[in-house]
Write an enzyme that holds these catalytic residues in place. Structure first.
Site, PDB file in Angstrom:
ATOM      1  N   LYS A  50      26.943  -1.671   6.563  1.00 43.65           N
ATOM      2  CA  LYS A  50      25.771  -0.792   6.455  1.00 43.65           C
ATOM      3  C   LYS A  50      24.686  -1.167   7.468  1.00 43.65           C
ATOM      4  CE  LYS A  50      26.357   1.016   1.805  1.00 43.65           C
ATOM      5  NZ  LYS A  50      25.831   1.126   0.425  1.00 43.65           N
ATOM      6  N   ARG A  81      32.712  -3.645  -2.751  1.00 42.83           N
ATOM      7  CA  ARG A  81      33.241  -2.368  -2.262  1.00 42.83           C
ATOM      8  C   ARG A  81      33.227  -2.430  -0.739  1.00 42.83           C
ATOM      9  NH1 ARG A  81      31.309   2.624  -0.542  1.00 42.83           N
ATOM     10  NH2 ARG A  81      32.581   4.433  -1.152  1.00 42.83           N
TER      11      ARG A  81
END
Length: 274
Positions: free
Chosen positions: A221, A255
């Site tokens: 991210k 995740r």
């Protein structure tokens, strides 16, 4: 700390890895990469062989500013893929990344096991009741607004306190309907700026007071690649570094886009705490 996945009790005492399978053309890292049956099955096989306990399938990109995808398109994208994967890997545990109750219902009816909702039921007022009727584990994430406008909603006075308050409210709503297996996701990158993401990560162990398993979704991210002045493609090393932090703070599910490296991280964490 167990969850019931299609009749199988899965313990989360040992942290698990959830592999990401985006079947969208515009996801921030792997958008458009898995377009046909062969590429999808190859990627699923790779993630399972590398040690993924779950495969999380998404057909609606939730990156900041992503284009809206209508319900019919999301269903058309995702349901055949659920069936395809389970036909070829019948023992796999599939999680469905959706905020729509109709998509959740269709995928569970086709064999998926978990619902992963970025909105914690706030973008579809039928989601919580649908999950309750389906008797499946439910991952609820913290987010303000929608993927289209969430980055304009970062005016927190005390981000940790407000996230905890959010989960307290949503857990009451979910449990009132009978949802039992609930996992919480702090929502890194969703309605949070870079500094807020790190503030939340730095205090994430406090979230264990909620007494529900924590899922951490930080893989590649912008909180990583912007800090390192690089790109999502080059953010694996930074991702792995922060995965260890997440595990030390109490995360039970990572995740991830890169299963092998995350599984190795879990093994080292467990050795460190043996």
């Amino acid at each position: 700390m167990t969850i019931n996945c299609n009749g199988k009790l899965l313990s989360l005492e040992q942290p698990k890895v959830m592999g990401i399978l985006n079947v969208t053309p515009d996801s921030f890292f792997d958008g458009g990469k898995y377009k046909n049956e062969k590429s999808i099955l190859n990627q699923v096989e790779k993630m399972l062989n590398e040690g993924a306990s779950f495969i999380d399938i998404g057909a609606y990109s939730s990156r900041p500013g992503a284009l809206e995808v209508d319900e019919a398109t999301e269903l058309k994208r995702i349901v055949p893929i659920v069936s395809l994967i389970l036909k070829n890997f019948p023992e796999s545990i599939l999680s469905i990344d959706t905020f729509r109750s109709s998509v959740a219902k269709a995928c569970i009816e086709n064999g998926a096991a978990i619902i992963n909702d970025i909105s914690a039921g706030l973008l579809d007022d039928k989601m919580l009741s649908t999950v309750a009727k389906l008797h499946v584990p439910y991952i609820m994430m913290h987010m303000r607004g929608t993927p289209q406008n969430m980055q304009q909603q970062t005016d927190y006075k005390d981000i940790l306190k407000e996230v905890l308050s959010f989960f307290s409210e949503r857990l009451v709503a979910a449990k009132a309907l009978g949802i039992k297996d609930i996992i919480i996701d702090p929502g890194f990158g969703f309605a949070k700026n870079l500094e807020q993401n790190y503030e939340l990560l730095n205090q994430m162990e406090v979230m264990n007071i909620i007494e529900h398993p924590i899922l951490a979704g930080i893989s590649r991210k912008s909180m990583i690649y912007k800090t390192l002045d690089t790109t999502a493609d080059q953010a694996l090393n930074g991702t792995t570094a922060l995965h260890m932090v997440c595990l030390q703070k109490g995360a039970k599910i990572l995740r991830v886009h890169d299963v092998k490296e995350a599984v190795e991280c879990v093994k080292l964490y467990e050795q460190l705490n043996a």
